[in-house]
Design a protein around this motif. Structure first.
Motif, mmCIF file in Angstrom:
data_model
loop_
_atom_site.group_PDB
_atom_site.id
_atom_site.type_symbol
_atom_site.label_atom_id
_atom_site.label_comp_id
_atom_site.label_asym_id
_atom_site.label_seq_id
_atom_site.Cartn_x
_atom_site.Cartn_y
_atom_site.Cartn_z
ATOM 1 N N LYS A 15 0.854 -1.178 0.000
ATOM 2 C CA LYS A 15 0.000 0.000 0.000
ATOM 3 C C LYS A 15 0.889 1.227 0.000
ATOM 4 O O LYS A 15 1.611 1.485 0.961
ATOM 5 N N VAL A 30 -0.161 8.514 -3.956
ATOM 6 C CA VAL A 30 -0.559 8.037 -5.277
ATOM 7 C C VAL A 30 -0.976 9.223 -6.144
ATOM 8 O O VAL A 30 -1.771 10.068 -5.716
ATOM 9 N N VAL A 58 -3.077 10.206 -9.362
ATOM 10 C CA VAL A 58 -4.130 9.712 -10.247
ATOM 11 C C VAL A 58 -4.131 10.601 -11.492
ATOM 12 O O VAL A 58 -4.472 11.779 -11.417
ATOM 13 N N SER A 66 -11.723 6.132 -2.684
ATOM 14 C CA SER A 66 -11.300 4.825 -2.178
ATOM 15 C C SER A 66 -9.878 4.888 -1.634
ATOM 16 O O SER A 66 -9.574 4.336 -0.561
ATOM 17 N N LEU A 67 -9.000 5.558 -2.354
ATOM 18 C CA LEU A 67 -7.617 5.696 -1.900
ATOM 19 C C LEU A 67 -7.534 6.525 -0.624
ATOM 20 O O LEU A 67 -6.821 6.176 0.326
ATOM 21 N N GLN A 68 -8.256 7.623 -0.586
ATOM 22 C CA GLN A 68 -8.232 8.493 0.592
ATOM 23 C C GLN A 68 -8.793 7.780 1.811
ATOM 24 O O GLN A 68 -8.284 7.939 2.925
ATOM 25 N N VAL A 82 -4.419 6.919 2.020
ATOM 26 C CA VAL A 82 -3.401 7.238 1.022
ATOM 27 C C VAL A 82 -3.514 8.721 0.642
ATOM 28 O O VAL A 82 -4.616 9.235 0.429
ATOM 29 N N VAL A 112 -3.457 11.513 -1.961
ATOM 30 C CA VAL A 112 -3.772 11.444 -3.387
ATOM 31 C C VAL A 112 -3.560 12.803 -4.044
ATOM 32 O O VAL A 112 -3.893 13.847 -3.477
ATOM 33 N N VAL A 159 -1.810 5.779 -10.614
ATOM 34 C CA VAL A 159 -3.026 5.199 -11.167
ATOM 35 C C VAL A 159 -3.381 5.950 -12.438
ATOM 36 O O VAL A 159 -3.514 7.179 -12.426
ATOM 37 N N LEU A 164 -8.131 -2.573 -3.896
ATOM 38 C CA LEU A 164 -7.165 -2.133 -2.881
ATOM 39 C C LEU A 164 -6.993 -3.187 -1.788
ATOM 40 O O LEU A 164 -5.881 -3.434 -1.308
ATOM 41 N N CYS A 195 -3.577 -5.082 -0.844
ATOM 42 C CA CYS A 195 -3.110 -5.045 0.538
ATOM 43 C C CYS A 195 -2.795 -6.451 1.058
ATOM 44 O O CYS A 195 -1.814 -6.655 1.770
#
Length: 433
Positions: free
Chosen positions: A38, A42, A44, A99-101, A105, A107, A127, A177, A181
């Motif tokens: 993870k 990231v 995007v 989803s990442l946040q 993560v 972003v 991504v 994700l 993971c």
């Protein structure tokens, strides 16, 4: 998404340094990870939708949104349809970002026109939010083989997305994700092509074809302006021979070299001239072999990833062609062949399958498009596998295009060397359906 236990995390690009995954396969083949990963940060990178492109295009002309609707209707395009696809893309990008946040993560959302080396350095993983074209752009600037790149198809109903995650993860990205993971995925190190450019009058400055959507004349003008500026800055009055320079892009699919024009009407005062076809004139050397003069419709060099794309369609045979060749061969050899439909389909499929090779294979495949053969020009091999291809341009208005999106001027005296290197592999993720 529940955070992974610290013992199972394999973090990339921490502030203390970039850590190489312990489970990386030495040979570059697909490998099952022993632990998940993870990233902390990231980027995007989002595509430019057709709706955004049309808006930008007509905004410069001072047109209103209503004017845009009317102009699109005149061209046979649907304003509401473009807006709908844009909203679908935007919604799916927001889903990925949220989803990442939610997973803790950091972003950074970047439009493709803003994507540069600084963004790549900042991110631990990238991504690609779009289709295969966006994925190719993202991959071209990632020069570190240990930085993962994940593609998400943000409009799966209208885009194939061969290089992206399976389409169900577009709407179920938290599940993707979770699987990353837990380590429930495989790494695939896709081989890429590197380019060295040298010779007289070369211009290593690229033109971005995707973002600018340039017309032919604008494309050529962009290259000419870039060349003049570069020569003026260097104080050069005459083209000078340049030493080999490694271009700061990597090709995931293919590189195409050829004249910009396939037809041109050129008028001169009192002397009209018509060029119905402009062939590409160049010399080619394969794997250090002798130079061979060639004229053709251009040269394509692809990776295993790109062998399923343009290169495949350049070289594949239709069943009709195979049948006609086998009938002639059988007649010449005075033998009987079982030319049933099933037999012809199997021969055709076997030949076409031979054009495709694995994305992680450390070799390339070159294709000469429509070669001209006469007493001056020859083509000993129209296609083949290799590890190095060198091309010397004898063209007057040619380009070297990387993955259909980045173009370099490639005129008389320029020499390109295309190779594969273990250092240039791209780390991508394979998730099952």
């Amino acid at each position: 998404m529940a955070r992974c236990p610290a013992v199972n995390l394999l973090r990339f690009g921490t502030r203390s340094g970039f850590l190489r995954p312990l489970h990386a396969a030495a040979g570059g083949r697909s490998a099952e990870p022993r632990a998940g990963f993870k990233p902390d940060r990231v980027a995007v990178v989002t595509k430019t939708t057709r709706y955004e492109f049309e808006q930008q295009r007509y905004r410069y002309a001072g047109l209103s949104e209503e004017d845009l609707k009317q102009l699109l209707a005149m061209k046979g395009s649907s304003y509401s349809g473009l807006l709908q696809r844009h909203n679908i893309h935007t919604s799916n990008v927001e889903h990925v970002v949220q989803s990442l946040q939610s997973a803790g993560v950091e972003v950074r959302v970047v439009r493709r026109g803003e994507y540069d080396e600084e963004v790549v350095r900042w991110a631990d993983a990238i991504v690609s939010a779009g289709g295969d074209g966006t994925m190719l752009l993202v991959a071209s600037k990632v020069l570190n083989k240990d930085k993962p790149v994940v593609g998400v198809n943000t409009d799966p109903d209208r885009s194939e997305g061969h290089l992206c995650l399976p389409v169900r993860y577009t709407h179920a990205f938290p599940e993707a994700l979770e699987r990353l993971c837990r380590g429930e995925f495989r790494w695939l190190w896709r081989q890429r092509l590197r380019l060295h450019l040298e010779g007289t009058g070369i211009n290593p400055s690229p033109v971005d074809l995707h973002e600018q959507q340039l017309s032919l004349e604008q494309h050529n003008r962009a290259h000419r302006i870039s060349t003049v500026d570069r020569q003026q800055r260097a104080g050069a009055l005459h083209p000078a021979y340049s030493k080999p320079s490694l271009l700061p892009v990597r090709s995931l699919n293919e590189i195409f070299i050829g004249e910009s024009l396939s037809s041109r009407a050129q008028l001169k005062v009192f002397t009209p001239r018509l060029f119905l076809h402009r062939a590409s004139y160049y010399e080619i050397s394969v794997d250090g072999g002798p130079w061979e003069k060639q004229k053709s419709s251009g040269l394509s060099v692809c990776t295993g990833t790109g062998s399923k794309a343009w290169s495949y369609n350049i070289n594949k045979l239709a069943g009709q062609s195979v049948e006609e060749v086998l009938r002639i061969g059988a007649s010449r050899a005075r033998v009987e062949l079982p030319l049933s439909r099933e037999f012809l389909e199997r021969v055709t499929d076997d030949y076409n399958a031979s054009l495709v090779f694995a994305p992680d294979e450390p070799r390339l495949f070159y294709s000469v498009r429509e070669p001209i053969s006469n007493r001056v020009f020859s083509s000993s091999r129209q296609r083949g596998f290799a590890t190095k291809v060198c091309v010397r341009s004898r063209c007057w208005d040619a380009c070297m295009v990387v993955d259909g999106g980045t173009s370099f001027e490639f005129n008389d005296g320029a020499i390109a060397t295309v190779t594969v290197s273990e250092e240039d592999r791209l780390r991508t993720v394979l998730l099952d359906q």
